[in-house]
Design a protein around this motif. Structure first.
Motif, short mmCIF file in Angstrom:
data_model
loop_
_atom_site.label_atom_id
_atom_site.label_comp_id
_atom_site.label_asym_id
_atom_site.label_seq_id
_atom_site.Cartn_x
_atom_site.Cartn_y
_atom_site.Cartn_z
N ASP A 3 0.81 -1.21 0.00
CA ASP A 3 0.00 0.00 0.00
C ASP A 3 0.84 1.26 0.00
O ASP A 3 0.52 2.25 -0.63
N ASP A 4 1.96 1.26 0.74
CA ASP A 4 2.81 2.44 0.80
C ASP A 4 3.38 2.78 -0.57
O ASP A 4 3.54 3.93 -0.92
N ALA A 5 3.68 1.73 -1.36
CA ALA A 5 4.32 1.95 -2.65
C ALA A 5 3.36 2.55 -3.67
O ALA A 5 3.78 3.02 -4.70
N LEU A 6 2.05 2.52 -3.38
CA LEU A 6 1.09 3.09 -4.30
C LEU A 6 1.20 4.62 -4.33
O LEU A 6 0.73 5.25 -5.25
N GLU A 7 1.81 5.22 -3.30
CA GLU A 7 2.06 6.65 -3.32
C GLU A 7 3.13 6.93 -4.36
O GLU A 7 4.13 6.24 -4.48
N MET A 8 2.91 8.02 -5.13
CA MET A 8 3.87 8.35 -6.17
C MET A 8 5.21 8.77 -5.58
O MET A 8 5.30 9.25 -4.45
N LEU A 9 6.25 8.60 -6.36
CA LEU A 9 7.58 9.00 -5.93
C LEU A 9 7.65 10.52 -5.84
O LEU A 9 7.21 11.23 -6.74
N ASP A 10 8.20 11.01 -4.74
CA ASP A 10 8.33 12.45 -4.50
C ASP A 10 9.63 12.94 -5.13
O ASP A 10 10.72 12.59 -4.67
N LEU A 11 9.52 13.77 -6.18
CA LEU A 11 10.70 14.22 -6.89
C LEU A 11 11.56 15.15 -6.03
O LEU A 11 12.77 15.27 -6.27
N GLU A 12 10.96 15.80 -5.06
CA GLU A 12 11.74 16.64 -4.16
C GLU A 12 12.57 15.78 -3.21
O GLU A 12 13.72 16.10 -2.89
N GLU A 13 11.99 14.69 -2.77
CA GLU A 13 12.71 13.77 -1.90
C GLU A 13 13.88 13.12 -2.63
O GLU A 13 14.86 12.69 -2.02
N CYS A 14 13.74 13.09 -3.97
CA CYS A 14 14.80 12.51 -4.80
C CYS A 14 16.14 13.19 -4.54
O CYS A 14 17.20 12.54 -4.57
N VAL A 15 16.12 14.49 -4.26
CA VAL A 15 17.35 15.26 -4.05
C VAL A 15 18.12 14.75 -2.83
O VAL A 15 19.35 14.76 -2.79
N THR A 16 17.40 14.27 -1.83
CA THR A 16 18.05 13.80 -0.60
C THR A 16 18.81 12.50 -0.84
O THR A 16 19.76 12.18 -0.12
N ASP A 17 18.34 11.70 -1.84
CA ASP A 17 18.97 10.42 -2.16
C ASP A 17 19.09 9.53 -0.92
O ASP A 17 20.12 8.90 -0.68
N SER A 18 18.02 9.49 -0.14
CA SER A 18 18.03 8.71 1.09
C SER A 18 17.87 7.22 0.78
O SER A 18 17.35 6.84 -0.28
N PRO A 19 18.30 6.34 1.68
CA PRO A 19 18.09 4.89 1.49
C PRO A 19 16.61 4.55 1.32
O PRO A 19 16.26 3.66 0.54
N HIS A 20 15.73 5.27 2.02
CA HIS A 20 14.29 5.04 1.91
C HIS A 20 13.81 5.35 0.50
O HIS A 20 13.02 4.58 -0.08
N TYR A 21 14.29 6.45 -0.06
CA TYR A 21 13.86 6.82 -1.42
C TYR A 21 14.41 5.83 -2.45
O TYR A 21 13.71 5.43 -3.38
N ARG A 22 15.65 5.42 -2.28
CA ARG A 22 16.22 4.44 -3.20
C ARG A 22 15.42 3.14 -3.18
O ARG A 22 15.20 2.50 -4.22
N ALA A 23 14.98 2.74 -1.98
CA ALA A 23 14.19 1.52 -1.85
C ALA A 23 12.85 1.65 -2.57
O ALA A 23 12.37 0.70 -3.21
N LYS A 24 12.23 2.83 -2.47
CA LYS A 24 10.96 3.05 -3.15
C LYS A 24 11.13 3.00 -4.67
O LYS A 24 10.30 2.44 -5.39
#
Length: 214
Positions: A3-24
């Motif tokens: 269910d969490d993955a159904l949320e679209m990828l946040d392009l602003e969060e992309c800048v942080t390059d966090s492990p959580h974002y990479r996993a998504k």
């Protein structure tokens, strides 16, 4: 996808390059890969079904035709029986024509749109973007390693810092491009697929309802 993955990828969060974002991002890529494999299986199965359905319809009508021919032989010949079998043959013929139409509908409302999704270049673009991203990530990490290995008193330190920033900028930009394509696949294309599935359900209902009425 959960269910969490159904949320679209946040392009602003992309800048942080966090492990959580990479996993998504990886989870969305797994969806893209699974979708491609599923489409290939769907196309193969639908072609096999269409071939079997056509052969089944032809043989069903042929059986009725042969029974009708037997009924005309003496001493079995009977006008009422001939009329009954002729009517049954007409009904069966109509049902099989509707079956052929249903098979064509399957191709038109579901299979072909899914094929177009696989052939429109988006899935291959996502693969290509991942390869470029991996290359840029490797370059960024290499430049960062070089910077960390330098002492503050070494010459060309500022140039190495600029190289790191440039490599990071290229990497982040490519991550944003990949994320945008994955969002497009997971949103618009999912709606198109659901529309096709619902249309197929209605076509199945209409076919069997009409066959029962006949």
């Amino acid at each position: 996808m959960n269910d969490d993955a159904l949320e679209m990828l946040d392009l602003e969060e992309c800048v942080t390059d966090s492990p959580h974002y990479r996993a998504k991002v990886r989870e969305f890529e797994e969806y893209a890969s699974s979708l491609e494999t599923s489409i290939q299986g769907l196309v193969k199965a639908s072609k096999a079904l269409q071939s079997i359905s056509t052969d089944y319809g032809t043989k069903s009508v042929d059986i009725v035709r042969r029974v009708a021919a037997i009924s005309k032989l003496s001493p079995l010949k009977d006008a009422k029986l001939e009329q009954l079998l002729a009517g049954f043959g007409d009904v069966l013929g109509e049902i099989e024509r509707n079956r052929a139409m249903q098979s064509e509908q399957l191709q038109h409302i579901l299979v072909r749109p899914m094929e177009e999704l696989a052939d429109n270049g988006l899935l291959s673009k996502i693969k290509s973007s991942r390869r470029r991203l991996d290359s840029l990530q490797g370059d960024y990490e290499m430049q960062l390693t070089k910077l960390l290995a330098k002492k503050s008193s070494e010459p060309l330190l500022e140039q190495q810092e600029r190289d790191v920033e440039a490599a990071k900028s290229r990497y982040t930009s490519q991550m944003q491009h990949l994320s945008l394509d994955l969002n497009n696949l997971a949103s618009v294309k999912r709606v198109e697929a659901l529309e096709g599935f619902l249309s197929l359900m209605y076509a199945q209902y209409a076919h069997y309802h009409q066959a029962f009425s006949s």
